[in-house]
Design a protein around this motif. Structure first.
Motif, PDB file in Angstrom:
ATOM      1  N   UNK A  67      73.835  50.212  13.202  1.00 15.34           N
ATOM      2  CA  UNK A  67      72.866  50.788  12.287  1.00 15.34           C
ATOM      3  C   UNK A  67      72.438  52.150  12.815  1.00 15.34           C
ATOM      4  N   UNK A  68      72.204  53.074  11.910  1.00 18.20           N
ATOM      5  CA  UNK A  68      71.705  54.398  12.289  1.00 18.20           C
ATOM      6  C   UNK A  68      70.196  54.357  12.512  1.00 18.20           C
ATOM      7  N   UNK A  69      69.565  53.280  12.084  1.00 18.82           N
ATOM      8  CA  UNK A  69      68.125  53.147  12.228  1.00 18.82           C
ATOM      9  C   UNK A  69      67.764  52.671  13.630  1.00 18.82           C
ATOM     10  N   UNK A  70      66.491  52.779  13.938  1.00 16.31           N
ATOM     11  CA  UNK A  70      65.985  52.338  15.239  1.00 16.31           C
ATOM     12  C   UNK A  70      66.066  50.825  15.373  1.00 16.31           C
ATOM     13  N   UNK A  71      65.826  50.120  14.287  1.00 18.93           N
ATOM     14  CA  UNK A  71      65.853  48.651  14.318  1.00 18.93           C
ATOM     15  C   UNK A  71      67.290  48.151  14.342  1.00 18.93           C
ATOM     16  N   UNK A  72      67.491  47.057  15.087  1.00 15.83           N
ATOM     17  CA  UNK A  72      68.833  46.494  15.266  1.00 15.83           C
ATOM     18  C   UNK A  72      68.995  45.268  14.372  1.00 15.83           C
ATOM     19  N   UNK A  73      69.789  45.370  13.312  1.00 11.97           N
ATOM     20  CA  UNK A  73      69.997  44.197  12.461  1.00 11.97           C
ATOM     21  C   UNK A  73      71.038  43.240  13.052  1.00 11.97           C
ATOM     22  N   UNK A  74      70.930  41.979  12.633  1.00 12.34           N
ATOM     23  CA  UNK A  74      71.863  40.924  13.046  1.00 12.34           C
ATOM     24  C   UNK A  74      72.407  40.245  11.813  1.00 12.34           C
ATOM     25  N   UNK A  75      73.569  39.617  11.978  1.00  8.77           N
ATOM     26  CA  UNK A  75      74.137  38.798  10.904  1.00  8.77           C
ATOM     27  C   UNK A  75      74.704  37.530  11.527  1.00  8.77           C
ATOM     28  N   UNK A  76      74.792  36.496  10.703  1.00  8.69           N
ATOM     29  CA  UNK A  76      75.359  35.223  11.138  1.00  8.69           C
ATOM     30  C   UNK A  76      76.883  35.333  11.112  1.00  8.69           C
ATOM     31  N   UNK A  77      77.538  34.682  12.055  1.00 10.28           N
ATOM     32  CA  UNK A  77      79.003  34.662  12.100  1.00 10.28           C
ATOM     33  C   UNK A  77      79.510  33.378  11.432  1.00 10.28           C
ATOM     34  N   UNK A  78      80.819  33.284  11.273  1.00 11.01           N
ATOM     35  CA  UNK A  78      81.389  32.055  10.700  1.00 11.01           C
ATOM     36  C   UNK A  78      81.081  30.845  11.582  1.00 11.01           C
ATOM     37  N   UNK A  79      81.188  31.005  12.894  1.00 11.04           N
ATOM     38  CA  UNK A  79      80.865  29.867  13.766  1.00 11.04           C
ATOM     39  C   UNK A  79      79.377  29.546  13.691  1.00 11.04           C
ATOM     40  N   UNK A  80      78.550  30.548  13.444  1.00  8.02           N
ATOM     41  CA  UNK A  80      77.126  30.305  13.232  1.00  8.02           C
ATOM     42  C   UNK A  80      76.870  29.536  11.949  1.00  8.02           C
ATOM     43  N   UNK A  81      77.619  29.861  10.909  1.00 10.00           N
ATOM     44  CA  UNK A  81      77.497  29.118   9.637  1.00 10.00           C
ATOM     45  C   UNK A  81      77.928  27.665   9.830  1.00 10.00           C
ATOM     46  N   UNK A  82      78.992  27.466  10.606  1.00  9.72           N
ATOM     47  CA  UNK A  82      79.446  26.101  10.891  1.00  9.72           C
ATOM     48  C   UNK A  82      78.370  25.322  11.649  1.00  9.72           C
ATOM     49  N   UNK A  83      77.786  25.954  12.667  1.00 10.89           N
ATOM     50  CA  UNK A  83      76.735  25.300  13.453  1.00 10.89           C
ATOM     51  C   UNK A  83      75.528  24.988  12.584  1.00 10.89           C
ATOM     52  N   UNK A  84      75.158  25.919  11.717  1.00 14.26           N
ATOM     53  CA  UNK A  84      74.028  25.697  10.806  1.00 14.26           C
ATOM     54  C   UNK A  84      74.322  24.536   9.868  1.00 14.26           C
ATOM     55  N   UNK A  85      75.523  24.483   9.317  1.00 13.48           N
ATOM     56  CA  UNK A  85      75.897  23.384   8.418  1.00 13.48           C
ATOM     57  C   UNK A  85      75.804  22.038   9.111  1.00 13.48           C
ATOM     58  N   UNK A  86      76.292  21.971  10.349  1.00 12.43           N
ATOM     59  CA  UNK A  86      76.210  20.716  11.106  1.00 12.43           C
ATOM     60  C   UNK A  86      74.766  20.319  11.375  1.00 12.43           C
ATOM     61  N   UNK A  87      73.956  21.286  11.763  1.00 13.26           N
ATOM     62  CA  UNK A  87      72.562  20.984  12.069  1.00 13.26           C
ATOM     63  C   UNK A  87      71.806  20.530  10.816  1.00 13.26           C
ATOM     64  N   UNK A  88      72.057  21.179   9.690  1.00 12.22           N
ATOM     65  CA  UNK A  88      71.390  20.785   8.443  1.00 12.22           C
ATOM     66  C   UNK A  88      71.827  19.389   8.000  1.00 12.22           C
ATOM     67  N   UNK A  89      73.105  19.056   8.192  1.00 13.30           N
ATOM     68  CA  UNK A  89      73.583  17.710   7.856  1.00 13.30           C
ATOM     69  C   UNK A  89      72.885  16.670   8.731  1.00 13.30           C
ATOM     70  N   UNK A  90      72.719  16.978   9.994  1.00 15.83           N
ATOM     71  CA  UNK A  90      72.009  16.064  10.905  1.00 15.83           C
ATOM     72  C   UNK A  90      70.560  15.895  10.464  1.00 15.83           C
ATOM     73  N   UNK A  91      69.909  16.999  10.103  1.00 12.24           N
ATOM     74  CA  UNK A  91      68.513  16.916   9.659  1.00 12.24           C
ATOM     75  C   UNK A  91      68.386  16.108   8.374  1.00 12.24           C
ATOM     76  N   UNK A  92      69.366  16.223   7.476  1.00 14.11           N
ATOM     77  CA  UNK A  92      69.330  15.409   6.248  1.00 14.11           C
ATOM     78  C   UNK A  92      69.415  13.926   6.581  1.00 14.11           C
ATOM     79  N   UNK A  93      70.312  13.559   7.525  1.00 11.76           N
ATOM     80  CA  UNK A  93      70.424  12.150   7.935  1.00 11.76           C
ATOM     81  C   UNK A  93      69.127  11.670   8.569  1.00 11.76           C
ATOM     82  N   UNK A  94      68.506  12.494   9.379  1.00  8.99           N
ATOM     83  CA  UNK A  94      67.242  12.126  10.017  1.00  8.99           C
ATOM     84  C   UNK A  94      66.158  11.934   8.966  1.00  8.99           C
ATOM     85  N   UNK A  95      66.093  12.858   8.012  1.00  2.00           N
ATOM     86  CA  UNK A  95      65.081  12.770   6.958  1.00  2.00           C
ATOM     87  C   UNK A  95      65.272  11.504   6.124  1.00  2.00           C
ATOM     88  N   UNK A  96      66.517  11.194   5.787  1.00  2.00           N
ATOM     89  CA  UNK A  96      66.799  10.003   4.985  1.00  2.00           C
ATOM     90  C   UNK A  96      66.435   8.728   5.752  1.00  2.00           C
TER      91      UNK A  96
END
Length: 109
Positions: A67-96
């Motif tokens: 970024x040309x700006x002072x602030x540093x942006x971040x983005x999620x990677x594919x492996x991050x999306x996979x990890x998020x999907x797994x964690x959300x699936x676990x949380x759904x099972x816990x909630x149920x």
């Protein structure tokens, strides 16, 4: 207990919030703090956020975006999306399970 590769570990809460925030699109730290507070009601201190960003970046689940700006942006990677999907699936099972068990214990099932 066998640890899975995608497990978020002891930083689950903050890491999960960051991954959810970045799943919507790239953001810099201040914007993430505001987004996380808006969708979860959790107010993060900058030190807490930046510690989580560092750990997530080390795992390859997020990456900094140039970024040309002072602030540093971040983005999620594919492996991050996979990890998020797994964690959300676990949380759904816990909630149920929690809903079933508390409903049965309180006579609501």
């Amino acid at each position: 207990m066998v640890r899975r590769k995608q497990e978020l570990g002891r930083f689950t809460d903050v890491a999960l919030l960051v991954l959810i925030s970045l799943a919507e699109g790239q953001k810099h730290g201040y914007r993430m703090i505001n987004d996380i507070e808006e969708f979860s009601g959790t107010a993060l201190e900058p030190g807490t956020l930046y510690g989580a960003l560092m750990r997530l970046e080390e795992r390859g689940w997020i990456e900094a975006v140039e970024s040309a700006e002072r602030r540093k942006p971040y983005r999620i990677t594919e492996s991050g999306r996979d990890a998020l999907g797994e964690q959300l699936a676990t949380l759904r099972r816990i909630e149920q399970a929690g809903a079933r068990r508390t409903g049965a214990a309180w006579g609501l099932a």
